[in-house]
Write a protein that holds these residues in place. Sequence first.
Motif, PDB file in Angstrom:
ATOM      1  N   SER A  66      -3.719  25.882 -36.964  1.00 44.10           N
ATOM      2  CA  SER A  66      -4.992  25.175 -37.149  1.00 44.10           C
ATOM      3  C   SER A  66      -6.034  25.656 -36.147  1.00 44.10           C
ATOM      4  CB  SER A  66      -4.789  23.668 -36.957  1.00 44.10           C
ATOM      5  OG  SER A  66      -3.905  23.137 -37.911  1.00 44.10           O
ATOM      6  N   LEU A  67      -7.269  25.548 -36.564  1.00 45.26           N
ATOM      7  CA  LEU A  67      -8.416  25.797 -35.694  1.00 45.26           C
ATOM      8  C   LEU A  67      -9.509  24.816 -36.068  1.00 45.26           C
ATOM      9  CD1 LEU A  67      -9.001  29.684 -35.452  1.00 45.26           C
ATOM     10  CD2 LEU A  67      -8.383  28.140 -33.574  1.00 45.26           C
ATOM     11  N   ARG A  68     -10.343  24.524 -35.104  1.00 46.74           N
ATOM     12  CA  ARG A  68     -11.508  23.677 -35.369  1.00 46.74           C
ATOM     13  C   ARG A  68     -12.758  24.421 -34.932  1.00 46.74           C
ATOM     14  NH1 ARG A  68     -11.843  18.236 -36.472  1.00 46.74           N
ATOM     15  NH2 ARG A  68     -13.869  17.228 -36.116  1.00 46.74           N
ATOM     16  N   LEU A  69     -13.638  24.658 -35.867  1.00 44.31           N
ATOM     17  CA  LEU A  69     -14.919  25.278 -35.578  1.00 44.31           C
ATOM     18  C   LEU A  69     -15.968  24.188 -35.392  1.00 44.31           C
ATOM     19  CD1 LEU A  69     -15.010  28.173 -38.209  1.00 44.31           C
ATOM     20  CD2 LEU A  69     -13.958  28.139 -35.930  1.00 44.31           C
ATOM     21  N   SER A  70     -16.908  24.457 -34.495  1.00 44.35           N
ATOM     22  CA  SER A  70     -17.988  23.519 -34.271  1.00 44.35           C
ATOM     23  C   SER A  70     -19.320  24.268 -34.276  1.00 44.35           C
ATOM     24  CB  SER A  70     -17.806  22.793 -32.935  1.00 44.35           C
ATOM     25  OG  SER A  70     -18.790  21.786 -32.769  1.00 44.35           O
ATOM     26  N   CYS A  71     -20.335  23.611 -34.788  1.00 48.94           N
ATOM     27  CA  CYS A  71     -21.672  24.193 -34.832  1.00 48.94           C
ATOM     28  C   CYS A  71     -22.646  23.172 -34.263  1.00 48.94           C
ATOM     29  CB  CYS A  71     -22.043  24.543 -36.267  1.00 48.94           C
ATOM     30  SG  CYS A  71     -23.729  25.159 -36.470  1.00 48.94           S
ATOM     31  N   THR A  76     -24.052  17.954 -34.618  1.00 45.09           N
ATOM     32  CA  THR A  76     -22.989  18.930 -34.789  1.00 45.09           C
ATOM     33  C   THR A  76     -22.359  18.815 -36.168  1.00 45.09           C
ATOM     34  OG1 THR A  76     -21.350  17.420 -33.823  1.00 45.09           O
ATOM     35  CG2 THR A  76     -22.394  19.010 -32.337  1.00 45.09           C
ATOM     36  N   VAL A  77     -21.823  19.930 -36.614  1.00 43.61           N
ATOM     37  CA  VAL A  77     -21.017  19.956 -37.838  1.00 43.61           C
ATOM     38  C   VAL A  77     -19.750  20.736 -37.520  1.00 43.61           C
ATOM     39  CG1 VAL A  77     -22.236  21.983 -38.744  1.00 43.61           C
ATOM     40  CG2 VAL A  77     -20.933  20.526 -40.285  1.00 43.61           C
ATOM     41  N   ASP A  78     -18.624  20.177 -37.878  1.00 37.91           N
ATOM     42  CA  ASP A  78     -17.334  20.774 -37.574  1.00 37.91           C
ATOM     43  C   ASP A  78     -16.607  21.183 -38.840  1.00 37.91           C
ATOM     44  OD1 ASP A  78     -16.432  18.619 -34.745  1.00 37.91           O
ATOM     45  OD2 ASP A  78     -17.891  20.239 -34.958  1.00 37.91           O
ATOM     46  N   LEU A  79     -15.705  22.141 -38.677  1.00 38.79           N
ATOM     47  CA  LEU A  79     -14.827  22.545 -39.766  1.00 38.79           C
ATOM     48  C   LEU A  79     -13.407  22.554 -39.224  1.00 38.79           C
ATOM     49  CD1 LEU A  79     -14.742  23.557 -42.734  1.00 38.79           C
ATOM     50  CD2 LEU A  79     -14.657  25.874 -41.807  1.00 38.79           C
TER      51      LEU A  79
END
Length: 114
Positions: free
Chosen positions: A16-21, A76-79
């Motif tokens: 798993s990974l979590r991206l954040s913007c 923020t928006v995360d994936l």
Amino acid sequence: VQLQASGGGLVQPGGSLRLSCAASGGIFSRNAMAWYRQAPGKQRELVAGISSGGSTNYADSVQGRFTISRDNSKNTVDLQMNSLKPEDTAVYFCNARTMGMDYWGKGTLVTVSS
């Protein structure tokens, strides 16, 4: 609107990974936000989107594995990406759409490999 993505890296298949913007400028809560990705030699494709009202949509290839979310208080928006596969390897881009304009951040590389 300026966008800064983070969270990419190398992960093993199944991981798993979590991206954040993080967004600045404009009125974040009015933006439709999305994550796109571009794999080597391929066109950029939509991965997941979330409207200003919180409605979400996903590419068929990530449905059930990825979750997009937004925090309007933090801009923020995360994936969240689970059960990653080698074919998820790509540069991931954050996108904001508002007033008919598209804004892009610099991509973050996700590599899924053993």
